[in-house]
Write an enzyme that holds these catalytic residues in place. Structure first.
Site, mmCIF file in Angstrom:
data_model
loop_
_atom_site.group_PDB
_atom_site.id
_atom_site.type_symbol
_atom_site.label_atom_id
_atom_site.label_comp_id
_atom_site.label_asym_id
_atom_site.label_seq_id
_atom_site.Cartn_x
_atom_site.Cartn_y
_atom_site.Cartn_z
ATOM 1 N N CYS A 271 130.029 64.263 -46.398
ATOM 2 C CA CYS A 271 129.879 65.227 -47.491
ATOM 3 C C CYS A 271 131.177 65.295 -48.308
ATOM 4 C CB CYS A 271 129.462 66.589 -46.946
ATOM 5 S SG CYS A 271 128.842 67.705 -48.235
ATOM 6 N N HIS B 70 124.561 65.760 -43.650
ATOM 7 C CA HIS B 70 125.251 66.234 -42.452
ATOM 8 C C HIS B 70 124.482 65.833 -41.189
ATOM 9 C CE1 HIS B 70 128.391 68.788 -44.296
ATOM 10 N NE2 HIS B 70 127.512 68.897 -45.282
ATOM 11 N N GLU C 105 125.499 65.779 -38.249
ATOM 12 C CA GLU C 105 125.912 66.598 -37.098
ATOM 13 C C GLU C 105 125.151 67.913 -36.994
ATOM 14 O OE1 GLU C 105 128.515 68.118 -40.482
ATOM 15 O OE2 GLU C 105 127.565 66.234 -39.881
#
Length: 204
Positions: free
Chosen positions: A84, A169, A171
């Site tokens: 990002c 993202h 994660e």
């Protein structure tokens, strides 16, 4: 070892989702909270870098001027993964000015399965998006390796296979990114290990 440059001050005293993801995938790492600790003084301790998401580039750029963080990345000649904000930092280093492109929530992303970063992963992939800016075009020296319908450039890879950026993202499993997205971290760890071996005399 992979060094994590954590840029999100929301996780000053607690583990970030990125750190949880790396631990879940068994990736050896050490974190520098750039907003408090700065950057690794000895880059030789880092076999690869992950630049996290966050809210500001103030440790990297001030208007159009490069700060220490930008110089640190320019001089780092090992694999880098930007997530990002991290991808946007890589784009700025390549001379790209960002554009406003707000994307929040989940979206489907189509991956280039031929790239090592996405090896063995499903496509399309449902992932969490949380950004206000995006790349208007692919930086010179890079190619696009993932896309979606709203923010077309979802991931980039440098032609020398050293720098990778992803807009989404992987994660954020708790916010809806599919578990398969975590393979990005083990794939990046493999890229780092291969580069380290090839440049230590252990490769063919």
């Amino acid at each position: 070892m992979i060094c994590v440059l954590l840029n999100d001050s929301d996780f000053d005293r607690t583990l970030s989702p990125l750190e949880f993801a790396l631990e879940k995938m068994g990736v050896l790492y050490r974190t520098w909270r750039t907003f408090r600790e700065g950057f690794p003084q000895d880059a030789s301790c880092c076999d690869g870098l992950i630049i996290s998401g966050g809210f500001t580039m103030k440790n990297y750029f001030e208007e159009k001027s490069d700060l220490y963080g930008a110089s640190y990345l320019r001089n780092f000649n090992k694999p880098i993964l930007g997530i990002c904000l991290g991808m946007q930092i890589l784009a700025r280093l390549a001379g790209v000015s960002l554009v406003v492109s707000k994307e929040l929530g989940l979206s489907r992303v189509w991956l280039d399965g031929g790239n090592d970063l996405f090896k063995g992963m499903k496509s399309p992939l449902e992932v969490c998006q949380r950004h206000n800016y995006a790349l208007p075009y692919v930086p010179h020296g890079y190619s696009i390796i993932a896309r979606n319908d709203s923010t077309f450039i979802q991931a980039i890879a440098s032609k020398d296979n050293l720098k990778y950026g992803i807009q989404f993202h992987p994660e954020e499993i708790d916010l809806g990114s599919e578990m398969d997205s975590l393979k990005i971290f083990s794939n990046f760890a493999s890229i780092v290990e291969r580069h380290s071996t090839e440049n230590s005399g252990g490769g063919k």
